[in-house]
Design a protein around this motif. Sequence first.
Motif, PDB file in Angstrom:
ATOM      1  N   GLY A  87     -48.856 -27.969 -74.408  1.00 41.36           N
ATOM      2  CA  GLY A  87     -50.217 -28.135 -74.941  1.00 41.36           C
ATOM      3  C   GLY A  87     -50.769 -26.919 -75.649  1.00 41.36           C
ATOM      4  N   ARG A  88     -49.931 -25.920 -75.915  1.00 43.55           N
ATOM      5  CA  ARG A  88     -50.454 -24.754 -76.649  1.00 43.55           C
ATOM      6  C   ARG A  88     -49.550 -24.460 -77.842  1.00 43.55           C
ATOM      7  N   THR A  89     -50.114 -23.752 -78.797  1.00 45.16           N
ATOM      8  CA  THR A  89     -49.300 -23.281 -79.907  1.00 45.16           C
ATOM      9  C   THR A  89     -48.462 -22.130 -79.356  1.00 45.16           C
ATOM     10  N   SER A  90     -47.158 -22.186 -79.578  1.00 46.26           N
ATOM     11  CA  SER A  90     -46.316 -21.113 -79.053  1.00 46.26           C
ATOM     12  C   SER A  90     -45.536 -20.460 -80.178  1.00 46.26           C
ATOM     13  N   VAL A  91     -45.582 -19.140 -80.191  1.00 48.17           N
ATOM     14  CA  VAL A  91     -44.790 -18.380 -81.161  1.00 48.17           C
ATOM     15  C   VAL A  91     -43.718 -17.681 -80.338  1.00 48.17           C
ATOM     16  N   ILE A  92     -42.466 -18.099 -80.554  1.00 54.00           N
ATOM     17  CA  ILE A  92     -41.385 -17.574 -79.717  1.00 54.00           C
ATOM     18  C   ILE A  92     -40.530 -16.619 -80.547  1.00 54.00           C
ATOM     19  N   ILE A  93     -40.541 -15.368 -80.138  1.00 55.09           N
ATOM     20  CA  ILE A  93     -39.682 -14.395 -80.822  1.00 55.09           C
ATOM     21  C   ILE A  93     -38.378 -14.384 -80.044  1.00 55.09           C
ATOM     22  N   ALA A  94     -37.294 -14.800 -80.681  1.00 53.05           N
ATOM     23  CA  ALA A  94     -36.077 -15.006 -79.893  1.00 53.05           C
ATOM     24  C   ALA A  94     -34.879 -14.288 -80.474  1.00 53.05           C
ATOM     25  N   HIS A  95     -34.088 -13.732 -79.568  1.00 52.85           N
ATOM     26  CA  HIS A  95     -32.781 -13.218 -79.946  1.00 52.85           C
ATOM     27  C   HIS A  95     -31.727 -14.263 -79.618  1.00 52.85           C
ATOM     28  N   ARG A  96     -31.924 -14.944 -78.453  1.00 57.39           N
ATOM     29  CA  ARG A  96     -30.951 -15.971 -78.056  1.00 57.39           C
ATOM     30  C   ARG A  96     -31.333 -17.276 -78.710  1.00 57.39           C
ATOM     31  N   LEU A  97     -30.547 -17.685 -79.667  1.00 55.15           N
ATOM     32  CA  LEU A  97     -30.940 -18.852 -80.448  1.00 55.15           C
ATOM     33  C   LEU A  97     -30.862 -20.137 -79.633  1.00 55.15           C
ATOM     34  N   SER A  98     -30.082 -20.108 -78.518  1.00 55.66           N
ATOM     35  CA  SER A  98     -29.954 -21.324 -77.707  1.00 55.66           C
ATOM     36  C   SER A  98     -31.296 -21.748 -77.112  1.00 55.66           C
ATOM     37  N   THR A  99     -32.236 -20.803 -76.963  1.00 55.95           N
ATOM     38  CA  THR A  99     -33.498 -21.142 -76.289  1.00 55.95           C
ATOM     39  C   THR A  99     -34.530 -21.760 -77.235  1.00 55.95           C
ATOM     40  N   ILE A 100     -34.228 -21.812 -78.515  1.00 59.56           N
ATOM     41  CA  ILE A 100     -35.280 -22.260 -79.441  1.00 59.56           C
ATOM     42  C   ILE A 100     -34.884 -23.493 -80.253  1.00 59.56           C
ATOM     43  N   ARG A 101     -33.841 -24.175 -79.791  1.00 62.27           N
ATOM     44  CA  ARG A 101     -33.372 -25.340 -80.565  1.00 62.27           C
ATOM     45  C   ARG A 101     -34.453 -26.402 -80.707  1.00 62.27           C
ATOM     46  N   GLU A 102     -35.284 -26.500 -79.649  1.00 63.19           N
ATOM     47  CA  GLU A 102     -36.294 -27.560 -79.653  1.00 63.19           C
ATOM     48  C   GLU A 102     -37.537 -27.181 -80.455  1.00 63.19           C
ATOM     49  N   ALA A 103     -37.566 -25.965 -80.988  1.00 59.67           N
ATOM     50  CA  ALA A 103     -38.780 -25.518 -81.693  1.00 59.67           C
ATOM     51  C   ALA A 103     -39.088 -26.440 -82.873  1.00 59.67           C
ATOM     52  N   ASP A 104     -40.396 -26.653 -83.146  1.00 62.88           N
ATOM     53  CA  ASP A 104     -40.777 -27.506 -84.269  1.00 62.88           C
ATOM     54  C   ASP A 104     -40.372 -26.861 -85.590  1.00 62.88           C
ATOM     55  N   LYS A 105     -40.451 -25.523 -85.606  1.00 60.26           N
ATOM     56  CA  LYS A 105     -40.136 -24.820 -86.851  1.00 60.26           C
ATOM     57  C   LYS A 105     -39.489 -23.491 -86.492  1.00 60.26           C
ATOM     58  N   ILE A 106     -38.440 -23.151 -87.213  1.00 55.85           N
ATOM     59  CA  ILE A 106     -37.807 -21.852 -86.992  1.00 55.85           C
ATOM     60  C   ILE A 106     -37.963 -21.036 -88.277  1.00 55.85           C
ATOM     61  N   ILE A 107     -38.467 -19.824 -88.105  1.00 55.75           N
ATOM     62  CA  ILE A 107     -38.651 -18.956 -89.273  1.00 55.75           C
ATOM     63  C   ILE A 107     -37.593 -17.870 -89.192  1.00 55.75           C
ATOM     64  N   VAL A 108     -36.834 -17.688 -90.242  1.00 52.48           N
ATOM     65  CA  VAL A 108     -35.809 -16.643 -90.226  1.00 52.48           C
ATOM     66  C   VAL A 108     -36.294 -15.482 -91.083  1.00 52.48           C
ATOM     67  N   LEU A 109     -36.384 -14.322 -90.419  1.00 51.52           N
ATOM     68  CA  LEU A 109     -36.956 -13.149 -91.071  1.00 51.52           C
ATOM     69  C   LEU A 109     -35.838 -12.145 -91.344  1.00 51.52           C
ATOM     70  N   GLU A 110     -35.850 -11.582 -92.528  1.00 51.63           N
ATOM     71  CA  GLU A 110     -34.890 -10.512 -92.812  1.00 51.63           C
ATOM     72  C   GLU A 110     -35.606  -9.429 -93.609  1.00 51.63           C
ATOM     73  N   LYS A 111     -35.588  -8.224 -93.094  1.00 49.54           N
ATOM     74  CA  LYS A 111     -36.272  -7.085 -93.733  1.00 49.54           C
ATOM     75  C   LYS A 111     -37.689  -7.437 -94.176  1.00 49.54           C
ATOM     76  N   GLY A 112     -38.398  -8.128 -93.291  1.00 49.28           N
ATOM     77  CA  GLY A 112     -39.813  -8.402 -93.555  1.00 49.28           C
ATOM     78  C   GLY A 112     -40.086  -9.570 -94.482  1.00 49.28           C
ATOM     79  N   THR A 113     -39.048 -10.299 -94.860  1.00 45.00           N
ATOM     80  CA  THR A 113     -39.249 -11.444 -95.746  1.00 45.00           C
ATOM     81  C   THR A 113     -38.729 -12.707 -95.064  1.00 45.00           C
ATOM     82  N   ILE A 114     -39.467 -13.807 -95.218  1.00 40.89           N
ATOM     83  CA  ILE A 114     -38.976 -15.073 -94.656  1.00 40.89           C
ATOM     84  C   ILE A 114     -37.926 -15.615 -95.611  1.00 40.89           C
ATOM     85  N   ILE A 115     -36.708 -15.737 -95.108  1.00 36.29           N
ATOM     86  CA  ILE A 115     -35.658 -16.211 -96.025  1.00 36.29           C
ATOM     87  C   ILE A 115     -35.275 -17.673 -95.760  1.00 36.29           C
ATOM     88  N   GLU A 116     -35.629 -18.176 -94.567  1.00 31.06           N
ATOM     89  CA  GLU A 116     -35.344 -19.586 -94.288  1.00 31.06           C
ATOM     90  C   GLU A 116     -36.420 -20.122 -93.350  1.00 31.06           C
TER      91      GLU A 116
END
Length: 610
Positions: free
Chosen positions: A555-584
């Motif tokens: 019931g809350r908005t969650s922003v998950i900063i993850a190193h282990r990608l297995s924990t975020i498969r269910e995320a509604d949206k995954i943002i891939v960041l590289e050197k400060g830019t969203i690349i995917e």
Amino acid sequence: MARGQLNSGSKAEAELPKAKINKQSLHKIGRLLSYIRPYRTKFLGGLFFLILSSLVGLAFPGFFGALIDASQGIQRYKFMPATLGGIGKIAIVVLFLQGFVSFFRITWFVQVAENALAALRRDTYFRLVTLPMNFFANRRVGELNSRISADLSQIQDTLTTTFAEMIRQIIIMIGGIILLAVVSIKLTAALLIVLPFLIGIAIFFGKYIRTLSRQAQDQLAESNTIVEETLQGIANVKAFVNEAFEAGRYQKNLQQVVNIAVKGAKYRGLFGAFIVFCLFGTIFCEIWYGSYLVSIHDHGMTFGKLTTFIIYAAFISAAMGSLPDLYANMQKAVGASERVLEILDETGEDVSIDASQNAIKEKLEGNLSFNNVVFAYPSRSELTVLKDVSFSAAAGQRIAIVGPSGSGKSTMAALILQFYHPQSGTIQFDGRDANEFALTDIRNQVAIVPQDVMLFGGTIKENIAYGKLSASDDEIIAAAKKANADQFITSFPEGYDTVVGERGVKLSGGQRQRIAIARALLKNPAILILDEATSSLDSESERLVQEALEVLMKGRTSVIIAHRLSTIREADKIIVLEKGTIIETGSHQQLMENQQGLYRYLSQLQYEVQ
Ligand SMILES: Nc1ncnc2c1ncn2[C@@H]1O[C@H](COP(=O)(O)OP(=O)(O)OP(=O)(O)O)[C@@H](O)[C@H]1O
């Protein structure tokens, strides 16, 4: 400004630089004195009694002389009885008066100073904790700590002791010289020629001895730092069999302490010899000359007068001798005031000292967006950490941020919490610019579960309640149960009242995280940030924490900063960041379909490792 570490208090104090006393610095001290204003009646009362007690103190040498003269049948003062008993009675009354006045002068001054200082300490501390994060980037904790401890103690000393002592000694000195002149102009003239010369030499010696003792203190503080460092890294010392090396390092430092102390002792000895020779010599000469004047009855000179004279002379020398020290203390207090005012003059964040003012005024639903956010840390403005970052999360959604180390993930969390502000672009909550909300409204409705959970030294209960200070015991227990923490907490003999060691050392990483989750549950935020919350745990701990997080995220908005990608498969949206830019951006499925994508590459890399 080089300043001692947190634990080397003596060094911090020894190193306090002095400042020049001028019009500007006096103005600054005047600003600090405004803290005395609420207690001005007591302060002025104390000042009055101080002047009175100093003046009464000046009467005693007169009494002593009158007693001696009375023993020889001479009436010293017309207003005083000529008998020993009569003088004694007056002396008793004056002694009582002096005691009474001294009692109130001391207690009132201390009451005023303590209350004023507590208010100043509170304000300085409050300003310090409300300063923006950027303020702390270039400062050492030891330095800031020494402002609250050493600098404020210096101001306290000045207010409680130095200030009063200075006024007292000046009155004694001026009053003493006037009374001396009344007793004998000739003797006074002789004394005033010699005394400043002697005191000048004494000040010179004193200064040098003080410098040496400060050096010795610094050196000792240095030795203490060696002990501190060695004990903190004792495992390393043992593993490298470097016990003898450390002992040698310590011994070398101690030897320097001894060398400085011995040098100081030589000067002290010389100073002692000088005192004996010159000061006692002067007194001897004065008594000799005085006795001669008595013998020829010069201007009615008596032994009583001579005694009064000698005691006044001693009073004046003591007062003159103490003034340089008192002045040096005042200088230190000016320096300390300037440093404290530097903090008070900084602009703090918009948080009130009245907790009720910080209560939530506007509820957040949990919609969050970054719009073309560009950001560089103020302390490193040449490095743009986030470059044109845009994304949005609808209320209740799970957004994951992934990317290599240093790509700017934690920075995004810091921006959501308003620790820093973007150079350009906006961060919006529920479609409105973050600046339109009260800062406390945002922070009160955003919770973070960091990887390295910081617990305070109190009990487990207090640590959970940090998320909601007004929480009842039942609420705390309910939150702990939801966070999978109740079981391990109740396994401690003292349960929720177990005192957590310094920085939570008594608890495992997973246990600390579950306490942080319980804390966040109590806070009941609209937006939740999980900063690599499970990356350092073993699988059993991770399961417990993961379950707790699921409850927390519901019931809350969650922003998950993850190193282990297995924990975020269910995320509604995954943002891939590289050197400060969203690349995917996309769901797990979508990102895995991109054959050349960084996400797919990182995922595959992790599976290979596992
Ligand atoms: N307080 C700070 N002051 C100046 N630069 C900082 C600060 N914090 C981080 N940085 C820099 O900002 C960049 C992004 O750091 P950030 O911590 O956001 O990366 P991250 O993706 O969270 O890394 P990691 O996965 O290793 O935690 C790095 O180059 C880092 O050196």
